[in-house]
Design a protein around this motif. Sequence first.
Motif, short mmCIF file in Angstrom:
data_model
loop_
_atom_site.label_atom_id
_atom_site.label_comp_id
_atom_site.label_asym_id
_atom_site.label_seq_id
_atom_site.Cartn_x
_atom_site.Cartn_y
_atom_site.Cartn_z
N GLN A 26 22.99 -63.44 -72.14
CA GLN A 26 21.62 -63.88 -71.92
C GLN A 26 21.11 -64.65 -73.13
N PRO A 27 20.15 -65.53 -72.93
CA PRO A 27 19.55 -66.23 -74.08
C PRO A 27 19.05 -65.23 -75.11
N GLY A 28 19.30 -65.55 -76.37
CA GLY A 28 18.96 -64.65 -77.46
C GLY A 28 20.06 -63.68 -77.83
N SER A 75 21.53 -65.54 -81.54
CA SER A 75 20.37 -66.27 -80.99
C SER A 75 20.83 -67.39 -80.06
N LYS A 110 21.48 -69.95 -77.09
CA LYS A 110 20.57 -70.71 -76.23
C LYS A 110 21.37 -71.26 -75.04
N PRO A 111 20.70 -71.56 -73.95
CA PRO A 111 21.42 -72.15 -72.80
C PRO A 111 22.20 -73.41 -73.19
N GLU A 112 21.70 -74.17 -74.12
CA GLU A 112 22.39 -75.40 -74.53
C GLU A 112 23.65 -75.13 -75.35
N ASP A 113 23.92 -73.86 -75.67
CA ASP A 113 25.18 -73.51 -76.32
C ASP A 113 26.30 -73.32 -75.30
N THR A 114 25.97 -73.36 -74.02
CA THR A 114 26.97 -73.20 -72.98
C THR A 114 28.01 -74.31 -73.06
N VAL A 161 25.56 -69.21 -71.50
CA VAL A 161 24.31 -68.57 -71.89
C VAL A 161 23.31 -68.80 -70.77
N SER A 162 22.98 -67.73 -70.07
CA SER A 162 22.12 -67.86 -68.90
C SER A 162 21.47 -66.53 -68.60
N SER A 163 20.27 -66.61 -68.06
CA SER A 163 19.58 -65.39 -67.63
C SER A 163 19.83 -65.14 -66.16
#
Length: 118
Positions: A13-15, A85, A87-91, A116-118
Amino acid sequence: QVQLVESGGGLVQPGGSLRLSCAASGFSVDNFVIGWFRLAPGQAREGVSCISASDDATWYADSVKGRFTISRDNAKNTVYLQMNSLKPEDTAVYYCAARRVTGNYEYWGQGTQVTVSS
């Protein structure tokens, strides 16, 4: 036979945090510059971080500075990328690679997916 094997990817999840491992065989990681790269769909490959062969100097892309930490365990012949920490953009698919002090990256792993996703 020279080989790099990444592991530790997954869905977070993000974070959240993940620790990627890059296990080397056929050479000693303390004699090579080890880098982490990532490739996201539709984007160019991006250098994320690297650690030098001699003095453990490190470099980070601005996009991950302060969140990611690269380290090396010579006894295990393994390089790690601690990612906090997230972030979705780290996917992306994350790859490790090795090069001699002078030269291009010549050894690459197969990659590990980080989502990285919720």
